[in-house]
Write an enzyme that holds these catalytic residues in place. Structure first.
Site, short mmCIF file in Angstrom:
data_model
loop_
_atom_site.label_atom_id
_atom_site.label_comp_id
_atom_site.label_asym_id
_atom_site.label_seq_id
_atom_site.Cartn_x
_atom_site.Cartn_y
_atom_site.Cartn_z
N ASN A 1 10.29 -9.03 -13.50
CA ASN A 1 11.41 -9.76 -12.91
C ASN A 1 12.63 -9.70 -13.82
O ASN A 1 13.44 -10.61 -13.85
CB ASN A 1 10.99 -11.23 -12.69
CG ASN A 1 11.83 -11.90 -11.65
OD1 ASN A 1 12.44 -11.22 -10.82
ND2 ASN A 1 11.90 -13.21 -11.69
N ASP B 1 1.88 -6.28 -20.72
CA ASP B 1 1.41 -7.18 -19.67
C ASP B 1 0.52 -8.23 -20.33
O ASP B 1 -0.52 -7.89 -20.90
CB ASP B 1 0.64 -6.35 -18.63
CG ASP B 1 0.16 -7.19 -17.47
OD1 ASP B 1 0.09 -8.42 -17.62
OD2 ASP B 1 -0.14 -6.60 -16.42
N SER C 1 8.06 -26.88 -17.04
CA SER C 1 9.00 -27.14 -15.95
C SER C 1 8.93 -28.59 -15.52
O SER C 1 7.86 -29.23 -15.61
CB SER C 1 8.62 -26.24 -14.78
OG SER C 1 9.24 -26.67 -13.59
N ALA C 2 10.02 -29.10 -14.98
CA ALA C 2 10.05 -30.46 -14.44
C ALA C 2 9.08 -30.60 -13.27
O ALA C 2 8.72 -31.72 -12.89
CB ALA C 2 11.45 -30.79 -13.97
N TYR D 1 1.82 -23.40 -8.55
CA TYR D 1 2.74 -23.05 -9.65
C TYR D 1 2.84 -24.21 -10.65
O TYR D 1 2.66 -24.03 -11.86
CB TYR D 1 4.14 -22.69 -9.11
CG TYR D 1 5.21 -22.78 -10.17
CD1 TYR D 1 5.20 -21.88 -11.24
CD2 TYR D 1 6.20 -23.77 -10.13
CE1 TYR D 1 6.16 -21.98 -12.24
CE2 TYR D 1 7.15 -23.86 -11.12
CZ TYR D 1 7.13 -22.97 -12.18
OH TYR D 1 8.07 -23.08 -13.17
N LYS E 1 1.54 -24.84 -14.85
CA LYS E 1 2.31 -25.35 -16.01
C LYS E 1 1.56 -26.53 -16.65
O LYS E 1 1.50 -26.64 -17.88
CB LYS E 1 3.71 -25.77 -15.56
CG LYS E 1 4.59 -24.60 -15.14
CD LYS E 1 5.05 -23.80 -16.36
CE LYS E 1 5.45 -22.40 -16.05
NZ LYS E 1 5.79 -21.59 -17.20
N TYR F 1 11.77 -27.56 -18.37
CA TYR F 1 13.11 -27.22 -17.86
C TYR F 1 13.40 -28.01 -16.59
O TYR F 1 12.54 -28.08 -15.71
CB TYR F 1 13.21 -25.76 -17.42
CG TYR F 1 12.95 -24.67 -18.41
CD1 TYR F 1 12.57 -24.91 -19.73
CD2 TYR F 1 13.11 -23.35 -18.00
CE1 TYR F 1 12.34 -23.85 -20.59
CE2 TYR F 1 12.89 -22.30 -18.86
CZ TYR F 1 12.49 -22.56 -20.15
OH TYR F 1 12.26 -21.50 -21.00
N LEU G 1 19.14 -22.33 -5.26
CA LEU G 1 20.42 -22.70 -4.63
C LEU G 1 21.65 -22.01 -5.26
O LEU G 1 22.45 -21.39 -4.54
CB LEU G 1 20.58 -24.23 -4.69
CG LEU G 1 21.85 -24.78 -4.08
CD1 LEU G 1 21.91 -24.48 -2.58
CD2 LEU G 1 21.93 -26.30 -4.31
N ARG H 1 12.23 -28.47 3.05
CA ARG H 1 11.42 -27.36 2.55
C ARG H 1 10.12 -27.94 1.99
O ARG H 1 10.15 -28.95 1.25
CB ARG H 1 12.18 -26.62 1.44
CG ARG H 1 11.44 -25.44 0.87
CD ARG H 1 12.31 -24.60 -0.06
NE ARG H 1 12.65 -25.30 -1.30
CZ ARG H 1 13.36 -24.76 -2.29
NH1 ARG H 1 13.81 -23.53 -2.16
NH2 ARG H 1 13.64 -25.45 -3.37
C1 UD1 Z 1 12.64 -24.52 -7.76
C2 UD1 Z 1 11.18 -24.79 -7.77
C3 UD1 Z 1 10.79 -25.21 -9.17
C4 UD1 Z 1 11.08 -24.06 -10.13
C5 UD1 Z 1 12.56 -23.73 -10.02
C6 UD1 Z 1 12.77 -22.45 -10.79
C7 UD1 Z 1 10.58 -25.46 -5.52
C8 UD1 Z 1 10.20 -26.61 -4.66
N1 UD1 Z 1 10.89 -25.80 -6.79
O1 UD1 Z 1 13.29 -25.75 -8.10
O2 UD1 Z 1 9.44 -25.52 -9.24
O3 UD1 Z 1 10.75 -24.42 -11.45
O4 UD1 Z 1 12.95 -23.49 -8.67
O5 UD1 Z 1 14.08 -22.10 -10.87
O6 UD1 Z 1 10.61 -24.32 -5.12
N2 UD1 Z 1 18.21 -25.76 -1.35
C9 UD1 Z 1 18.75 -25.74 -0.08
N3 UD1 Z 1 18.91 -24.53 0.53
C10 UD1 Z 1 18.57 -23.35 -0.06
C11 UD1 Z 1 18.03 -23.38 -1.36
C12 UD1 Z 1 17.85 -24.60 -1.98
O7 UD1 Z 1 19.06 -26.78 0.49
O8 UD1 Z 1 18.71 -22.29 0.57
C13 UD1 Z 1 18.02 -27.05 -2.03
C14 UD1 Z 1 16.56 -27.36 -2.28
O9 UD1 Z 1 16.01 -28.07 -1.22
C15 UD1 Z 1 16.65 -28.20 -3.56
C16 UD1 Z 1 17.93 -27.73 -4.25
O10 UD1 Z 1 18.64 -26.98 -3.29
O11 UD1 Z 1 16.80 -29.53 -3.23
C17 UD1 Z 1 17.63 -26.85 -5.44
O12 UD1 Z 1 16.72 -25.85 -5.02
P1 UD1 Z 1 16.25 -24.68 -5.98
O13 UD1 Z 1 17.44 -24.05 -6.61
O14 UD1 Z 1 15.31 -23.82 -5.23
O15 UD1 Z 1 15.51 -25.46 -7.16
P2 UD1 Z 1 14.27 -26.45 -7.11
O16 UD1 Z 1 13.68 -26.54 -5.78
O17 UD1 Z 1 14.70 -27.73 -7.72
#
Ligand code: UD1
Length: 383
Positions: A42, A79, A148-149, A172, A176, A201, A224, A328
């Protein structure tokens, strides 16, 4: 990592790790010789070339040969699920030749982990066991572990202190928790030998301010902030962001997360690594003999999805549209750190604000619209 048990002050000190921003922070000190151990699942080899370039550019005019050597990264393809390959890395330096390890390598997609749990347990847990076994064989009993949190699951108290019970929901998250447990057990079994710190984190984002290194997810980003950056640069062509639920018990109904700048997170690793040295007193108040501790790396400030969209709108000038869809699976309402312990004991503070984080992310994305595959001559102007 140090060849001897001396404090971490020599450029011969070697550290293996897999994260470009962490390597940058270590190299900036010129106190470490970094060995990057990665299977490149990755990551992109170009990121290391750019980190080395940043380190070379930062060298003073009167840099010594040792300083110059500390700017070069030894990159090994390995690896971690193959013990012999890990042995190969340590064998090159012999017993005690590698001082410590920062173990960042893991799969991290929650949804995927529910579909292929065994792949996650093998890659995240078995690999950690193999790594610890080889570290022990080669007398390298110092570890900084990336946790991770997500280990907190749905936490009972916000902000979340480290003393919160660990109760991850997804495979996942459980990898951790298991890895932390294994490391802690090892520290308890050999308290005079092992020292380990686990860094939990929260939500890292942003990029190095140069725009030379940043996050380059394979395929469509699931997280996000990278997704918003890809939308603004035109790499993801969705006309609307799907917001996962607005019926959470939060101020605007969307999920709240503790976003921190990746440079702050990276600095946390340097502080943790320094805290493994014999002169550090972070283990003095451990509840048992085991020299193991976990720290939250967060800002201590929660931001909702809609607040992040607004901050990215300001940074990019892009007119984001969004639609609220269902929750989600696996999302929790609020993950905001209590970062007090890391500040008090490690001297950690996430100082960058949200504006800077979004600006640096956008700087990286506009300079590298196709990530590390962007041709050097290509450039996109920010709006
Ligand atoms: C996610 C993982 C977390 C991991 C981290 C790594 C999940 C549930 N959690 O964190 O375990 O350590 O990534 O980087 O997958 N959101 C939207 N629309 C989108 C994408 C995200 O609304 O298209 C919202 C999500 O619902 C969340 C927030 O944005 O509330 C942040 O999402 P994201 O960036 O995926 O982080 P986490 O979910 O907190």
């Amino acid at each position: 990592m140090a060849i001897t048990d001396e404090p971490l002050r020599s450029p011969e000190e070697r550290v293996t790790l897999v994260c470009s921003h962490v390597i940058y922070c270590l190299q900036e000190t010129r106190r470490y010789k970094v060995i990057s151990v990665d299977n490149n699942h990755n990551s992109h080899p170009k990121s290391l070339q750019r980190v080395a370039q940043l380190a070379r550019d930062a060298l003073p005019q009167d840099a010594s040969e040792k300083d110059k050597d500390s700017a070069e990264i030894e990159a090994v393809t390995c690896d971690l699920t193959k013990k012999d390959e890990i042995r190969g890395v340590f064998e090159k330096y012999g017993k005690g030749g590698i001082w410590g390890v920062i173990h960042i390598a893991a799969y991290k997609a929650v949804g995927e982990s529910t579909e292929v749990p065994l792949t996650y347990y093998e890659n995240n847990v078995s690999a950690t066991v193999y790594l610890l076994q080889v570290m022990s064989e080669y007398d390298c009993p110092r570890l900084v572990y990336s946790s991770s949190a997500t280990v907190y699951g749905t936490p009972p108290t916000i902000p979340i202190p480290e003393s919160t019970r660990l109760q991850a929901d997804s495979p996942y998250g459980k990898t951790k928790v298991m890895s932390e447990t294994i490391i802690q057990d090892l520290c308890a079994a050999e308290p005079q030998r092992w020292r380990a710190l686990s860094l939990r984190y929260f939500n890292p984002a942003g990029a190095h301010p140069s725009g030379l290194i940043g996050e380059d997810p394979r395929g469509r980003p699931g997280n996000l902030l990278p997704l918003l950056a890809h939308m603004a640069v035109g790499r993801v062509k969705d006309d609307k962001l799907s917001v996962f639920g607005n019926d959470y018990p939060t101020p605007d109904g969307t999920c709240v997360r503790d976003y921190l700048h990746v440079m702050d997170l990276a600095k946390g690793h340097l502080l943790a690594l320094d805290a493994l040295s014999p002169s550090s007193n972070v283990f003095d108040n451990c509840p048992t003999e085991a020299r193991f501790k976990a720290y939250n790396l967060g800002k201590g400030k929660g931001m909702s999805v809609l607040q992040i969209v607004e901050a990215m709108r300001k940074a990019t000038g892009f007119d984001y549209k969004y639609v609220i869809i269902g929750r989600r699976r696996g999302d929790v309402p609020d993950l905001t750190a209590d970062p007090t312990l890391a500040e008090k004991e490690l001297g950690f503070k996430a100082t960058h604000d949200l504006e800077t984080m979004c600006r640096d992310l956008w700087n990286w994305q506009t300079k590298n619209p196709d990530g590390y595959d962007t041709p050097e001559t290509s450039k996109v102007n920010s709006a």
